[in-house]
Design an enzyme around this catalytic site. Structure first.
Site, PDB file in Angstrom:
ATOM      1  CB  SER A 168       4.302   0.802  -2.022  1.00  0.00           C
ATOM      2  OG  SER A 168       4.092   2.118  -1.564  1.00  0.00           O
ATOM      3  CB  SER A 171      -0.943  -0.052   1.205  1.00  0.00           C
ATOM      4  OG  SER A 171      -0.768   1.062   2.019  1.00  0.00           O
ATOM      5  CE  LYS A 172      -0.244   7.794  -3.303  1.00  0.00           C
ATOM      6  NZ  LYS A 172      -1.071   8.377  -4.351  1.00  0.00           N
ATOM      7  NE  ARG A 173      -3.951   6.410   2.377  1.00  0.00           N
ATOM      8  CZ  ARG A 173      -5.082   5.735   2.568  1.00  0.00           C
ATOM      9  NH1 ARG A 173      -5.421   5.335   3.778  1.00  0.00           N
ATOM     10  NH2 ARG A 173      -5.866   5.451   1.557  1.00  0.00           N
TER      11      ARG A 173
END
Ligand code: GLU
Length: 494
Positions: A305, A298-300
């Protein structure tokens, strides 16, 4: 053709004078052997490049270049809200850094004599989309819709209440069969509108197709009158994809699996536009292990990532490429072991060997690959890479490490171990190397023996060791020296 549709098309697109045939002439089929693949990367310029984009990019690049085809870059910037200045340059830079070479596309000058399939920024292709949109209206395959957001919300609420599919279709599509005079009146009074597809699909039917990675896929047929042009005349992703990939003569669309469910819409569009559809290859999501279970990278939550992470940490691009190849095609690792002298480009990459569900991205594995890649480098090569990385991320420290380059190379060599045929493989990335080497460059480092006075014997041994050891000792003299210190302190019998 129905004259009402012609009248409507003229009212909607009075400025369009070109025909689809003009576009066909401007962008003819590419002059390539039939087995050569044309692929593309279609990033949105949001500034964030996900590792998954690199994974897809490498598949695209390998497919094009292993078949003597073309790999190009198209910037999908139709969503003006999501743009970040400099993002396209950053994408090109990143791809170049990871040695993913583009042949054509955004910000790449066409070679002399080559047909230019651009513009490659979707924001500059409005007139092209409008030619084809007008043609769809002329043939009764698209129509303007004047429904407001509130009206659409009302429809959605009704459908939800009746447990029906949500969307604009059938009896809910209020503008689909609107009287021509009424439509012309609304156009004349500039009422806000979008352009919708007049779908011929039926709810409840199944659409079958064969994906190059996912295999046989069954999805619900499209029956919704999806939006083709938004109220500002800018196309939606669906319409732009069909128009661009046809006119740019893409042969295989390699893209993320999140687009798989849109294939029925896309195929209907290709069909309506009288275009041959490209082949599709949808790449699976990258996952990571988290507490024993797999989840999406996940980007967050996961710094790894982002592509920037690998550059900032100073992973060698070759390590990243080699690792991505191992997750791209499961037979790559065996091939590499069997063909250590061949280049990665010689590997017979195949889309059909790509994983079709959750690809496990394992950073420990990347680190292992990385150790081997650095392990094969000479100390000079490592120093060069290290210098470039320092220049980019810690330029004020380049001088400290490179004041005496020969000394730095000696130190790296020392860290590699002194046995030429059995080098140590400790280096994972430049940031770790910087830590590892900092010890040798701390000018203020003064050994303090005071707190060790209760360990006098140990301190004496260390002092002896310090005095007698030189950086140029080879392994034999090093060991002899150590033995003689040992003997002095009675650790070795004579
Ligand atoms: N602009 C789309 C995205 O960023 C690209 C999808 C495609 O490759 O067709 O997801």
């Amino acid at each position: 053709m129905n004259s009402d549709y012609i009248k409507l098309a003229q009212a909607l697109f009075p400025e369009v004078t070109l025909s689809p045939e003009d576009l066909e002439r401007r962008y003819p089929p590419r002059n390539l052997p039939p087995t050569s693949e044309v692929t593309r990367l279609g990033p949105s310029p949001t500034g964030f490049i996900h590792l998954g984009n690199l994974y897809s990019a490498l598949a695209n690049e390998r497919l094009a270049h292993s078949t003597g085809g073309v790999f190009f870059l198209r910037v999908e910037d139709t969503d003006l809200k999501r743009q970040t200045p400099g993002a396209v340059e950053a994408i090109i830079n990143s791809l170049r850094y990871f040695k993913i070479n583009l042949d054509q596309g955004a910000l790449i000058a066409p070679k002399p004599g080559q047909i230019d399939y651009g513009p490659y920024f979707q924001s500059q292709r409005k007139d092209i989309y409008h030619v084809l949109a007008k043609n769809l209206v002329e043939r009764g395959l698209a129509y303007p819709c004047f429904c407001s957001e509130e009206k659409l919300e009302e429809i959605r609420a009704k459908q939800t209440e009746q447990k029906l599919n949500t969307g604009y279709y059938g009896a809910f599509a209020a503008c689909r069969e609107m009287d021509l005079d009424k439509v012309l009146e609304k156009i004349a009074s500039s009422q806000p509108r979008v352009l919708r597809l007049r779908s011929k699909g039926q709810s409840g039917l199944t659409f079958f197709f064969s994906d190059q990675i996912m295999g046989q896929v069954e999805l619900p047929e499209n029956f919704k009158d999806i939006v083709l042009l938004k109220s500002d005349g800018i196309p939606t992703y669906h319409f732009a994809h069909a128009v661009d990939d046809h006119l740019m003569r893409t042969t295989t669309v390699v893209r993320g699996v999140e687009w798989l469910s849109s294939v029925p819409v896309h195929r209907e569009l290709f069909n309506f536009l009288n275009f041959n559809p490209p082949k599709y290859a949808h790449t699976a999501q990258l996952m990571k292990l988290d507490g024993g279970s797999k989840r999406k990278l996940s980007k967050r939550e996961d710094p790894e990532s982002s592509l920037d992470y690998y550059r900032q940490e100073g992973y060698h691009p070759k390590a990243t490429r080699v690792y991505l190849m191992t997750i791209l095609n499961s037979n790559f690792e065996d091939w590499r072991n069997e063909n250590p002298s061949l280049n990665l480009e010689d590997f017979p990459f195949e889309l059909s060997k790509m994983g079709n569900s959750g690809i496990l991205f394992d950073i420990q594995k990347l680190n292992d690959v990385s150790r081997n890649v650095f392990g094969d480098f000479t100390a000079e090569q490592i120093a060069n890479f290290f210098r470039d990385w320092l220049d980019e991320f810690y330029s004020q420290q380049t001088k400290t490490y490179f004041e005496d380059e020969q000394r730095l190379i000696q130190i790296i060599r020392l860290n590699q171990g002194l046995m030429e045929n059995r080098k140590r493989k400790d280096i994972v990335c430049a940031s770790q190397l910087k830590e590892l080497l900092s010890f040798y460059f701390d000018q203020s480092f003064i050994p303090v023996f005071e707190p060790l006075k209760n360990f006098k014997r140990a301190v004496d041994i260390l002092k002896d060791y310090l005095q007698s050891m030189g950086q140029t000792n080879d392994s034999v003299s090093w060991f002899d020296n150590l033995k003689s210190i040992g003997q002095r302190y009675n650790y070795f019998p004579k």
